[in-house]
Design a protein around this motif. Structure first.
Motif, PDB file in Angstrom:
ATOM      1  N   VAL A  26     -27.708   2.289 -24.079  1.00 64.17           N
ATOM      2  CA  VAL A  26     -26.976   1.211 -24.751  1.00 64.17           C
ATOM      3  C   VAL A  26     -27.331  -0.141 -24.129  1.00 64.17           C
ATOM      4  CG1 VAL A  26     -24.680   0.225 -25.143  1.00 64.17           C
ATOM      5  CG2 VAL A  26     -25.059   2.660 -25.512  1.00 64.17           C
ATOM      6  N   ALA A  67     -18.374  -2.271 -26.050  1.00 61.62           N
ATOM      7  CA  ALA A  67     -17.846  -1.223 -26.932  1.00 61.62           C
ATOM      8  C   ALA A  67     -18.493   0.120 -26.602  1.00 61.62           C
ATOM      9  CB  ALA A  67     -18.102  -1.585 -28.397  1.00 61.62           C
ATOM     10  N   VAL A  73     -29.590  -2.923 -26.134  1.00 61.09           N
ATOM     11  CA  VAL A  73     -29.007  -4.203 -26.536  1.00 61.09           C
ATOM     12  C   VAL A  73     -29.769  -5.361 -25.889  1.00 61.09           C
ATOM     13  CG1 VAL A  73     -26.961  -5.681 -26.394  1.00 61.09           C
ATOM     14  CG2 VAL A  73     -26.711  -3.266 -26.992  1.00 61.09           C
ATOM     15  N   THR A 128     -14.336   6.444 -22.182  1.00 58.37           N
ATOM     16  CA  THR A 128     -13.166   7.147 -22.722  1.00 58.37           C
ATOM     17  C   THR A 128     -13.457   8.632 -22.911  1.00 58.37           C
ATOM     18  OG1 THR A 128     -12.636   5.130 -23.938  1.00 58.37           O
ATOM     19  CG2 THR A 128     -11.465   7.119 -24.590  1.00 58.37           C
ATOM     20  N   VAL A 129     -14.638   8.936 -23.406  1.00 59.29           N
ATOM     21  CA  VAL A 129     -15.006  10.335 -23.628  1.00 59.29           C
ATOM     22  C   VAL A 129     -15.064  11.092 -22.301  1.00 59.29           C
ATOM     23  CG1 VAL A 129     -16.884  11.867 -24.330  1.00 59.29           C
ATOM     24  CG2 VAL A 129     -16.219   9.978 -25.794  1.00 59.29           C
ATOM     25  N   VAL A 148     -22.465 -11.102 -29.555  1.00 54.55           N
ATOM     26  CA  VAL A 148     -22.607  -9.778 -30.166  1.00 54.55           C
ATOM     27  C   VAL A 148     -23.171  -8.775 -29.152  1.00 54.55           C
ATOM     28  CG1 VAL A 148     -23.809  -8.455 -31.955  1.00 54.55           C
ATOM     29  CG2 VAL A 148     -22.830 -10.676 -32.512  1.00 54.55           C
ATOM     30  N   MET A 165     -26.958   7.721 -21.659  1.00 54.34           N
ATOM     31  CA  MET A 165     -26.455   7.001 -22.827  1.00 54.34           C
ATOM     32  C   MET A 165     -26.018   5.584 -22.447  1.00 54.34           C
ATOM     33  SD  MET A 165     -26.124   7.156 -26.042  1.00 54.34           S
ATOM     34  CE  MET A 165     -25.974   8.796 -26.720  1.00 54.34           C
ATOM     35  N   PHE A 221     -17.269   1.369 -23.141  1.00 53.55           N
ATOM     36  CA  PHE A 221     -15.856   1.741 -23.235  1.00 53.55           C
ATOM     37  C   PHE A 221     -15.706   3.104 -23.925  1.00 53.55           C
ATOM     38  CE2 PHE A 221     -11.707   1.334 -25.578  1.00 53.55           C
ATOM     39  CZ  PHE A 221     -10.912   1.530 -24.459  1.00 53.55           C
ATOM     40  N   ALA A 222     -16.468   3.285 -25.016  1.00 57.44           N
ATOM     41  CA  ALA A 222     -16.401   4.560 -25.738  1.00 57.44           C
ATOM     42  C   ALA A 222     -16.879   5.715 -24.865  1.00 57.44           C
ATOM     43  CB  ALA A 222     -17.237   4.476 -27.020  1.00 57.44           C
ATOM     44  N   ILE A 223     -18.002   5.518 -24.186  1.00 57.38           N
ATOM     45  CA  ILE A 223     -18.563   6.574 -23.333  1.00 57.38           C
ATOM     46  C   ILE A 223     -17.578   6.900 -22.205  1.00 57.38           C
ATOM     47  CG2 ILE A 223     -20.461   7.187 -21.780  1.00 57.38           C
ATOM     48  CD1 ILE A 223     -22.202   5.213 -23.470  1.00 57.38           C
ATOM     49  N   LEU A 271     -21.289  -5.396 -28.085  1.00 58.16           N
ATOM     50  CA  LEU A 271     -21.907  -4.087 -28.313  1.00 58.16           C
ATOM     51  C   LEU A 271     -21.971  -3.269 -27.025  1.00 58.16           C
ATOM     52  CD1 LEU A 271     -24.841  -4.722 -30.821  1.00 58.16           C
ATOM     53  CD2 LEU A 271     -22.793  -3.339 -31.191  1.00 58.16           C
TER      54      LEU A 271
END
Lengths: 136, 111
Positions: free
Chosen positions: B57, B99, B61, B106-107, B92, B53, B102-104, B96
């Protein structure tokens, strides 16, 4: 755009003055679907953030995606992505100098349209029943 | 290698990478439809999925960035607008990728 404004580069052909042909229509569609796919990246980022509970609620995002409009946008993006991915095979082949024969270009062009439509239909059929369960 | 040919080569490298990962993504997401947040978290926290993932990403991008840059080059004929659009595109893209990672991340640490 060149750094020097006087450095004249050829303009892209003006689409509206030519009779549409499979080559030109697929060429501009390839571009348009590529640009449209970029909006999918925003949804991807939002989806990842929602899984991690950062700034956006997972269930809330899913609710939006499961509305009729949300579905249309998602399936539209899936279509654009698939169109671009399938068309990308032709472009990669051209980069290696393959398949430039007019007849070949026409055949692979129509073939790419058929494959894209088939795969999009398969994707919709694979995901639609699941999403129906989520509806109240 | 000149700047334009670098652009050409990199657009195709990220295109190819994005290509393979895109197929994985479509298959994965088709399976994920209708899952709960916990299930999605568990799925994303699996090391293979985490790694793919992140690559998806980044390559996604970057490929789009190259692509859009080219579209700008072809259709924006005003130097100022072109510069502004290019800067915005860069910004941008960075946001992207940041973000997403960072999300991955955190999970994976919160599970």
């Amino acid at each position: 755009m060149p750094k020097d404004a006087n450095d004249k580069r050829p303009l892209s052909p003006h689409l509206q003055v030519y009779r549409p042909q499979i080559t030109s229509v697929l060429s501009i569609s390839y571009r348009i679907t590529g640009v449209a796919s970029a909006f999918g990246l925003f949804i991807l980022a939002l989806w990842l953030l929602s899984i991690a509970d950062i700034g956006i609620a997972y269930d809330g995002l899913l609710d939006i995606m499961n509305t009729g409009l949300g579905r249309i946008v998602l399936y539209g993006l899936a279509f654009c992505h698939l169109f671009h991915v399938i068309g990308g095979i032709r472009h990669l082949a051209w980069d290696f100098g393959l398949g430039f024969n007019l007849k070949t270009v026409s055949i692979t062009g129509w073939l790419s349209v058929l494959v894209t439509l088939g795969l999009t239909a398969a994707l919709i059929m694979a995901t639609l029943p699941n999403s129906m369960d989520l509806l109240p | 290698m000149s700047k334009p040919s670098k652009h050409w080569v990199f657009e195709r490298i990220f295109g190819g990478l994005f290509y393979a990962l895109g197929l994985w993504f479509v298959c994965a997401v088709t399976q994920l439809v209708g899952t709960t947040q916990l299930e999605a978290k568990a799925w994303l926290a699996e090391p293979t999925n985490t790694a793919l993932m992140i690559l998806f990403v980044i390559s996604g991008v970057l490929h789009h960035r190259f692509h859009l840059q080219e579209v700008f080059t072809d259709y924006i004929h005003n130097a100022g607008v072109y510069k502004a659009a290019s800067c915005l595109l860069k910004l941008v893209s960075v946001v992207l990728i940041a973000a997403g990672i960072f999300a991955i991340y955190t999970v994976t640490i919160t599970g």
